[in-house]
Write a protein that holds these residues in place. Structure first.
Motif, PDB file in Angstrom:
ATOM      1  N   TRP A  41      -5.831  -3.111   6.046  1.00 15.19           N
ATOM      2  CA  TRP A  41      -6.661  -1.925   5.897  1.00 15.19           C
ATOM      3  C   TRP A  41      -6.054  -0.930   4.916  1.00 15.19           C
ATOM      4  CZ3 TRP A  41     -11.528  -1.645   7.347  1.00 15.19           C
ATOM      5  CH2 TRP A  41     -11.982  -2.549   8.316  1.00 15.19           C
ATOM      6  N   ILE A  42      -4.737  -0.947   4.761  1.00 11.13           N
ATOM      7  CA  ILE A  42      -4.114  -0.105   3.739  1.00 11.13           C
ATOM      8  C   ILE A  42      -4.557  -0.556   2.356  1.00 11.13           C
ATOM      9  CG2 ILE A  42      -1.916   0.558   2.660  1.00 11.13           C
ATOM     10  CD1 ILE A  42      -0.646   0.410   5.415  1.00 11.13           C
ATOM     11  N   ASN A  43      -4.603  -1.871   2.159  1.00 12.11           N
ATOM     12  CA  ASN A  43      -5.043  -2.397   0.866  1.00 12.11           C
ATOM     13  C   ASN A  43      -6.543  -2.169   0.630  1.00 12.11           C
ATOM     14  OD1 ASN A  43      -2.466  -3.374   0.262  1.00 12.11           O
ATOM     15  ND2 ASN A  43      -2.849  -5.320   1.309  1.00 12.11           N
ATOM     16  N   LYS A  44      -7.339  -2.257   1.702  1.00 14.59           N
ATOM     17  CA  LYS A  44      -8.783  -2.086   1.560  1.00 14.59           C
ATOM     18  C   LYS A  44      -9.166  -0.620   1.369  1.00 14.59           C
ATOM     19  CE  LYS A  44     -10.650  -6.102   4.051  1.00 14.59           C
ATOM     20  NZ  LYS A  44     -11.471  -6.524   5.220  1.00 14.59           N
ATOM     21  N   THR A  45      -8.695   0.225   2.278  1.00 17.85           N
ATOM     22  CA  THR A  45      -9.090   1.648   2.262  1.00 17.85           C
ATOM     23  C   THR A  45      -7.844   2.521   2.366  1.00 17.85           C
ATOM     24  OG1 THR A  45      -9.390   1.554   4.667  1.00 17.85           O
ATOM     25  CG2 THR A  45     -11.345   1.195   3.278  1.00 17.85           C
ATOM     26  N   PRO A  46      -7.087   2.654   1.282  1.00 17.37           N
ATOM     27  CA  PRO A  46      -5.830   3.418   1.347  1.00 17.37           C
ATOM     28  C   PRO A  46      -6.025   4.913   1.588  1.00 17.37           C
ATOM     29  CG  PRO A  46      -6.337   2.811  -0.917  1.00 17.37           C
ATOM     30  CD  PRO A  46      -7.321   2.092  -0.056  1.00 17.37           C
ATOM     31  N   PHE A  47      -7.203   5.445   1.261  1.00 16.47           N
ATOM     32  CA  PHE A  47      -7.423   6.885   1.400  1.00 16.47           C
ATOM     33  C   PHE A  47      -8.214   7.248   2.651  1.00 16.47           C
ATOM     34  CE2 PHE A  47      -7.099   6.075  -3.202  1.00 16.47           C
ATOM     35  CZ  PHE A  47      -5.957   6.813  -3.465  1.00 16.47           C
ATOM     36  N   ALA A  48      -8.592   6.243   3.443  1.00 18.42           N
ATOM     37  CA  ALA A  48      -9.358   6.496   4.657  1.00 18.42           C
ATOM     38  C   ALA A  48      -8.420   6.736   5.831  1.00 18.42           C
ATOM     39  CB  ALA A  48     -10.274   5.311   4.951  1.00 18.42           C
ATOM     40  N   LEU A  49      -8.853   7.593   6.742  1.00 16.36           N
ATOM     41  CA  LEU A  49      -8.066   7.854   7.939  1.00 16.36           C
ATOM     42  C   LEU A  49      -8.113   6.642   8.874  1.00 16.36           C
ATOM     43  CD1 LEU A  49      -9.169  11.528   8.692  1.00 16.36           C
ATOM     44  CD2 LEU A  49      -6.951  10.783   7.802  1.00 16.36           C
ATOM     45  N   PRO A  50      -7.119   6.475   9.736  1.00 15.50           N
ATOM     46  CA  PRO A  50      -7.137   5.342  10.677  1.00 15.50           C
ATOM     47  C   PRO A  50      -8.330   5.412  11.625  1.00 15.50           C
ATOM     48  CG  PRO A  50      -4.957   6.343  10.563  1.00 15.50           C
ATOM     49  CD  PRO A  50      -5.884   7.256   9.827  1.00 15.50           C
ATOM     50  N   ASN A  51      -8.911   4.261  11.922  1.00 11.69           N
ATOM     51  CA  ASN A  51      -9.997   4.185  12.898  1.00 11.69           C
ATOM     52  C   ASN A  51      -9.656   3.136  13.946  1.00 11.69           C
ATOM     53  OD1 ASN A  51     -10.626   1.646  11.681  1.00 11.69           O
ATOM     54  ND2 ASN A  51     -11.873   2.724  10.146  1.00 11.69           N
ATOM     55  N   GLU A  52     -10.606   2.804  14.801  1.00 10.96           N
ATOM     56  CA  GLU A  52     -10.331   1.872  15.893  1.00 10.96           C
ATOM     57  C   GLU A  52      -9.982   0.471  15.393  1.00 10.96           C
ATOM     58  OE1 GLU A  52     -14.706   1.969  14.974  1.00 10.96           O
ATOM     59  OE2 GLU A  52     -13.140   3.461  15.447  1.00 10.96           O
ATOM     60  N   LYS A  53     -10.410   0.119  14.175  1.00 10.56           N
ATOM     61  CA  LYS A  53     -10.096  -1.191  13.628  1.00 10.56           C
ATOM     62  C   LYS A  53      -8.744  -1.217  12.919  1.00 10.56           C
ATOM     63  CE  LYS A  53     -14.908  -2.624  12.877  1.00 10.56           C
ATOM     64  NZ  LYS A  53     -15.902  -3.051  11.857  1.00 10.56           N
ATOM     65  N   SER A  54      -8.427  -0.159  12.213  1.00  9.18           N
ATOM     66  CA  SER A  54      -7.210  -0.149  11.387  1.00  9.18           C
ATOM     67  C   SER A  54      -5.993   0.421  12.106  1.00  9.18           C
ATOM     68  CB  SER A  54      -7.449   0.664  10.110  1.00  9.18           C
ATOM     69  OG  SER A  54      -7.782   2.009  10.419  1.00  9.18           O
ATOM     70  N   PHE A  55      -6.215   1.153  13.190  1.00  6.54           N
ATOM     71  CA  PHE A  55      -5.105   1.827  13.872  1.00  6.54           C
ATOM     72  C   PHE A  55      -4.252   0.816  14.643  1.00  6.54           C
ATOM     73  CE2 PHE A  55      -3.528   4.481  17.505  1.00  6.54           C
ATOM     74  CZ  PHE A  55      -2.662   5.256  16.751  1.00  6.54           C
TER      75      PHE A  55
END
Length: 280
Positions: A41-55
């Motif tokens: 998720w860092i590679n996909k959305t580096p500027f997005a805040l953590p969510n239930e999938k990436s956290f």
């Protein structure tokens, strides 16, 4: 009319420096919240805040600490930084006092050499330095302290000399009349007055030594000793693979001590820099 123009310019400057501050702080914020995200998720959305999938909670922190032996590197970095800063502050303050009070060809020449050393880039001497350090068996935390003393002396002496010249000579003369020898005069009278510049020098040197990567990498025996910047690099695998989440987590842990130290002493920074620039 003039007051209105000044007020308008004041708001413009405030807005400009506010935006500049946000620009500087934003990368740190991005590193902090990405340290709680998975690598994908860092590679996909580096500027997005953590969510239930990436956290991933503190998984990056635990794995990073385990892989890098972070606490071992932390102890090495802390030892090198603390002892180096104390030695730099003590030795250079005494040297600056001598330069400021003894008006001789030797003191003036030595001061010019110290000032000149600030403009010599490290890359010019790094290979020779690493060879000499190896010959003198300085490839350990104790030996590298004296290397840092040599590199940090130029800036520290430059700042201390400027401050000492602003101290009235009558204060030292009064101490000597009361029976103080030079050491008693320095530690009992001069050193307490130098507190603002001392703290400023300590902060600048601590930030440099704590974050330094190249000098420990060249000098230290990495089979036995690793500082935090060196340990973090071990999260970079072969063929360019990087554990971004774990690396960011370790970077967050690495900056916490120096940020705390800076915030605790920040009120002395401007005072010390201005005091050191009173006289050249």
């Amino acid at each position: 009319m003039e007051n209105a123009r000044k007020a308008k310019h004041g708001w413009a400057l405030t807005l400009f420096f506010t935006i500049l501050s946000v620009v500087y702080i934003l990368p740190i914020v991005i590193v902090v919240y990405n340290s709680f995200k998975s690598k994908v998720w860092i590679n996909k959305t580096p500027f997005a805040l953590p969510n239930e999938k990436s956290f991933v909670e503190f998984l990056n922190y635990t794995k990073g600490i385990e892989k890098t032996n972070f606490f071992g590197a932390f102890v090495v970095s802390l030892f090198i930084t603390v002892i180096s800063v104390l030695l730099i502050c003590l030795c250079t303050s005494m040297c600056a006092w001598y330069i400021a009070r003894v008006n001789s060809a030797f003191s003036r020449t030595f001061y010019m050499l110290c000032a000149f050393s600030m403009i010599v880039p490290f890359q010019m001497v790094m290979f020779t330095l690493s060879k000499i350090a190896n010959m003198l068996h300085c490839s350990n935390p104790f030996g590298i302290i004296f290397v840092y003393l040599g590199f940090g002396a130029g800036l520290a002496i430059f700042m201390f000399v400027g401050f000492v010249k602003s101290i009235p000579l009558e204060i030292e003369e009064a101490a000597m009349i009361d029976g103080c020898n030079p050491l008693q005069t320095f530690f009992g009278v001069v050193l307490p007055i130098m507190k603002p510049t001392m703290i400023t020098v300590a902060i600048l040197q601590a930030m440099w030594i704590w974050n330094d990567y190249l000098l420990p990498y060249l000098v230290l025996d990495q089979r036995k000793w690793k500082t935090i910047p060196i340990a973090v690099q071990y999260l970079k695998g072969g063929y360019g693979a990087v554990e971004m989440g774990q690396m960011m987590a370790m970077l967050v842990l690495a900056i916490i001590p120096i940020v705390i130290f800076y915030l605790a002493c920040q009120k002395y920074i401007i005072e010390g820099v201005v005091a050191g620039a009173v006289k050249g």
